[in-house]
Scaffold this active site. Structure first.
Site, PDB file in Angstrom:
ATOM      1  CD1 TRP A  55      -2.262  -1.957   0.243  1.00  0.00           C
ATOM      2  CD2 TRP A  55      -3.469  -0.662   1.606  1.00  0.00           C
ATOM      3  NE1 TRP A  55      -3.540  -2.474   0.308  1.00  0.00           N
ATOM      4  CE2 TRP A  55      -4.300  -1.707   1.135  1.00  0.00           C
ATOM      5  CE3 TRP A  55      -4.011   0.272   2.481  1.00  0.00           C
ATOM      6  CZ2 TRP A  55      -5.636  -1.838   1.516  1.00  0.00           C
ATOM      7  CZ3 TRP A  55      -5.345   0.148   2.857  1.00  0.00           C
ATOM      8  CH2 TRP A  55      -6.144  -0.885   2.376  1.00  0.00           C
ATOM      9  CG  ASP A 120      -4.393  -4.218   4.150  1.00  0.00           C
ATOM     10  OD1 ASP A 120      -5.531  -4.684   4.262  1.00  0.00           O
ATOM     11  OD2 ASP A 120      -3.491  -4.741   3.473  1.00  0.00           O
ATOM     12  CE  LYS A 160      -6.839  -6.749   6.269  1.00  0.00           C
ATOM     13  NZ  LYS A 160      -6.562  -7.295   4.940  1.00  0.00           N
TER      14      LYS A 160
END
Ligand code: SAM
Length: 309
Positions: A55, A120, A160
């Site tokens: 990312w 994430d 997430k």
């Protein structure tokens, strides 16, 4: 996977290696951006739970430009694990549940707040679904807490989530801080996984809200001098499934798409892990220490392991 064997793993795994991403999860952020235009006007961004760094690579390439021409962009990546360097990404090895980590991030922005926070984060899954969902929820709340310290008003938070049975509580908690919360399932996220991402837009903390690190699910005393978390209504947030069906399906296995006459080409991993857990086992095997010595066994170099009668 050996260099000679063909790589039959999922298409995003293969594409990641071809395009130089450290992990297939890069596509999740790229696909979220396709639908939400996350990166527009963003100069300061925080990547929480960033290792191994795909990312951060996306942020670096998209915000700084392929040759790093936009050098006014600041990207701060945080993870418990160490990460190999990425151009233009400041790394903090730290825990997102700690206030000191929030302070370190803000220091890097010279006291200013971030335009975008992405997370994430995932704990090591146990396979016990209730426990995994609970721990994931805790990590998301930790990410939300740290976000309230570092995100500017109007900013965006992407994280997430596991869409388990109690996920509506999380939506309610997010809606306290963001008027617009959407759940998004990128097409690179396997259908078989309960993973999805919340895209929380227009950060607007309640009037008089002072960021703190109390974790509402863990700390049932709420002994801070506010309590916005009492009796939140059950909130249904919109769910958006992967835009359209034009792309690859991450649950399908696709044959290698080789141009006519082109042979299979091996792509090494973009970035080897810097401290892989299997390193110790490899060393033990090299030193012939992997098998506990047994009385009467022949361990001389080159000998196959067998018991001498
Ligand atoms: N987005 C990353 C990428 O694209 O390479 C992958 C992230 S990986 C799925 C999840 C990460 O969460 C792990 O690297 C783990 O170390 C990190 N993590 C879990 N708990 C954390 C915590 N409390 N503080 C910081 N990082 C954490």
């Amino acid at each position: 996977m050996g260099k000679s064997s063909k790589d039959k793993r999922d298409v995003y795994y293969r594409l990641a290696k071809e395009e130089g991403w450290r992990a297939r999860s890069a596509f999740k952020l790229l696909q979220i951006n396709e639908d939400f235009n996350l990166f527009e006007g963003v100069k300061k961004v925080v990547d929480l739970c960033a290792a191994p760094g795909s990312w951060s690579q996306v942020l670096s390439r998209k915000l700084r430009g392929e040759s790093g021409q936009h050098d006014d962009v600041k990207i701060v990546a945080v993870d418990l694990q160490a990460m190999a360097p990425i151009p233009g990404v400041i790394q903090i090895q730290g825990d997102i549940t700690k206030k000191s980590t929030a302070e370190e991030i803000i220091n890097h922005f010279k006291g200013e707040n971030a335009d975008l926070v992405v997370c994430d984060g995932a704990p090591d899954v146990t396979g016990l679904h209730d426990i995994d969902e609970y721990i994931q929820a805790q990590l998301l709340l930790a990410a939300l807490n740290i976000t309230t310290h570092v995100l500017k008003k109007g900013g965006t938070f992407v994280a997430k989530i596991f869409r388990g049975k109690d996920v509506t509580l999380l939506y309610s908690q997010l809606k306290i801080f963001f008027p617009l919360v959407t759940v998004f399932k990128p097409r690179s996220s396997r259908n078989s996984s309960i993973e999805a991402f919340v895209v929380c837009q227009n950060y607007s903390p309640p009037d008089g809200y002072i960021p703190n690190m109390a974790n509402p699910l863990l700390d049932h005393h709420y002994d801070v001098d506010f309590n916005q978390l009492e009796g939140p209504n059950r909130i249904i947030v919109p769910f958006l499934a992967c835009g359209d069906l034009s792309g690859f399906d991450s649950d399908r296995t696709y044959p290698l798409q080789l141009a006519e006459g082109r042979a299979y080409e091996y792509h090494p991993p973009t970035q080897n892990p810097i401290n892989p857990p299997y390193q110790a086992a490899c060393q033990l095997r090299r030193d012939d220490l992997l098998v506990k010595p047994r009385e009467g066994a022949d361990y001389t170099a080159g000998a196959s392991i067998h018991t001498v009668s």
